[in-house]
Design an enzyme around this catalytic site. Sequence first.
Site, PDB file in Angstrom:
ATOM      1  N   HIS A 204      -2.858   3.122  -4.741  1.00 49.95           N
ATOM      2  CA  HIS A 204      -2.297   2.659  -3.463  1.00 49.95           C
ATOM      3  C   HIS A 204      -0.905   2.068  -3.654  1.00 49.95           C
ATOM      4  CE1 HIS A 204      -5.548   3.480  -0.703  1.00 49.95           C
ATOM      5  NE2 HIS A 204      -6.436   2.953  -1.526  1.00 49.95           N
TER       6      HIS A 204
ATOM      7  N   ASP B  13       0.856  -1.190   0.000  1.00 52.88           N
ATOM      8  CA  ASP B  13       0.000   0.000   0.000  1.00 52.88           C
ATOM      9  C   ASP B  13       0.890   1.237   0.000  1.00 52.88           C
ATOM     10  OD1 ASP B  13      -2.300   1.772   0.362  1.00 52.88           O
ATOM     11  OD2 ASP B  13      -3.362  -0.023   1.024  1.00 52.88           O
TER      12      ASP B  13
ATOM     13  N   GLU C  88      -9.595   2.693  -5.713  1.00 58.69           N
ATOM     14  CA  GLU C  88      -9.239   4.073  -5.398  1.00 58.69           C
ATOM     15  C   GLU C  88      -8.063   4.625  -6.205  1.00 58.69           C
ATOM     16  OE1 GLU C  88     -10.951   4.346  -0.880  1.00 58.69           O
ATOM     17  OE2 GLU C  88      -8.848   3.809  -1.045  1.00 58.69           O
TER      18      GLU C  88
HETATM   19  C1  TNX Z   1     -11.010   2.050   1.834  1.00 56.47           C
HETATM   20  S1  TNX Z   1     -11.632  -0.804   0.990  1.00 56.47           S
HETATM   21  C2  TNX Z   1      -9.905   1.395   1.337  1.00 56.47           C
HETATM   22  C3  TNX Z   1      -8.720   1.211   2.199  1.00 56.47           C
HETATM   23  C4  TNX Z   1      -8.874   1.904   3.518  1.00 56.47           C
HETATM   24  C5  TNX Z   1     -10.269   1.665   4.047  1.00 56.47           C
HETATM   25  C6  TNX Z   1     -10.492   2.234   5.405  1.00 56.47           C
HETATM   26  C7  TNX Z   1     -10.661  -0.378  -0.025  1.00 56.47           C
HETATM   27  C8  TNX Z   1     -10.651  -1.240  -1.169  1.00 56.47           C
HETATM   28  N1  TNX Z   1      -9.915   0.738   0.149  1.00 56.47           N
HETATM   29  O1  TNX Z   1      -7.563   1.644   1.530  1.00 56.47           O
HETATM   30  O2  TNX Z   1      -7.929   1.409   4.402  1.00 56.47           O
HETATM   31  O3  TNX Z   1     -11.195   2.226   3.147  1.00 56.47           O
HETATM   32  O4  TNX Z   1     -11.722   1.826   5.953  1.00 56.47           O
END
Ligand code: TNX
Length: 517
Positions: free
Chosen positions: A249, A176, A313
């Site tokens: 990420h 990450d 994301e």
């Molecule tokens: C969203 S769930 C994210 C994570 C974060 C999380 C915190 C997801 C696929 N991505 O990177 O840690 O929310 O709740």
Amino acid sequence: MTQAESLPLLPKPIRAERREGSYRVDATTQLSIQTSGSEDVRRLSSAARSTLNLPLPLAQGSAGIRIEVDAAQENALGREGYRLSVTAQGVCVISAQPAGAFYAIQTLRQLLPADLSAGSSGWQIPCVEIEDRPRFAWRGMMLDCCRHFWPLSFVKRFIDLIAMHRMNSFHWHLTDDQGWRIEIRKYPRLTEIGAWRRESLVGHLKDEPRRFDGQRHGGFYTQEQIREIVAYAADRYINVMPEIEMPGHARAAIAAYPELGCVDYPLEPWTLWGISGENTVNADDSTIRFFQDVLAEVVELFPSKFIHIGGDEANKDFWVNNPRIQSRIRELGLKDEHELQAWFIRQMDEFLTDRGRRLVGWDEIREGGLAAGAVVMSWRGPEGAIEGARSGHDVVMAHTKYTYLDHYQGPPETEPLAIHGFTPLEKAYAFDPIPPELTAEQARHILGLQAQLWTEYIAEPSHAEYMIFPRACALSEVMWSQPEGRDFGEFRQRLVPHLARLKAQNVNYRPLDPYPA
Ligand code: TNX
């Protein structure tokens, strides 16, 4: 004869009946295991010994505890089901596969006293007839080892605890923005540079001014340690699915190899949480090759059929204004950023498919067209699952509202700092993983569900356990048990003796709220 409710079993079996009498196991009790593989004899005998805290020497023929694995039972019991009978004469387990016998041992343990540390003077087991099989084939839990690094000992404990709840999948979040945690031989800087961040945020990201602890944080798992964890999990009939995040990420990787990035200034492993456009990689051919090289080592380490490539994301708003990305979109003849992400994922999907694996990604992988054999991990809501299943893709439910164990489980004023959200035990228990919009045929694509522990705000094992339990107990029942007649009050009654078992193992679970409130 009483029903499953009055037996302290969790997750609740399909059918469990109390019978008259009991059977005593002690240091002299013998164990017999009939199964074709010697590896499974080792796994099951060691599971039985450590779970029951008895020496259980192996015997041929008539033993106090008999385990029989017989593939012919698959029609009756399914791949992971079992029959467990305790009579005045002994304990008998029948299953089609060794995993079923392993789950029978977990259930048997729940018929014994909460604390087995006293030694082997013996335990009295009530006579029962239990028949059981899971509702879902995918029963998983994710651990984020990037936002905070967890020592191998905690990873093993996590695996032990999910095994106890008859889960079969450990999703290991290994890369990450804030840390790259898996040794990759071809690219040593990933861990030399990417595994270490300068400091960590103190308090919440939204606090102003932001404060930092000034302490270097990090660590990584060597390939040898990874193999150790894979074997440890396999001994507990748990598959380990690694996750390598891309194209978003990925800041720790970009910090190590700046040519992967979309910006022309240096980045460090991140000391903030959240989403940032800088943290996405570019889609150059060399970057695709880089991640395929990483995956080549990953598939060598992990026998898992499923390999998770993240996909969540990636900041498309950033890509819109990034000249490098825009020229790449034109070069590939694609329409937009979504198509570029889909193209990126497809390169990985083809690579994994060629090697006999299946790609798993967070639900954003649907945007811009989904790769053929891909599995959708649906986290943002039911839509990804509905659309995924309708288009014939397999889906794992990981709905934020119900399965995110980093969310508050009580009023924030009385709880340790958490990211946000509100998911008390009762709400997690109420999760219905099959969206009602799906036909029965489509619903078959819902492979199961997964709970996630993201660790931005969780740095200590005891805090991790506090966030996981007892909500993971509730979710284990959603994973395993049939939904008919599900009742929180009844669940809570079974949870009380279950928590006593966790306490005996020093698990720092969150105490129950009074019920009814
Ligand atoms: C969203 S769930 C994210 C994570 C974060 C999380 C915190 C997801 C696929 N991505 O990177 O840690 O929310 O709740």
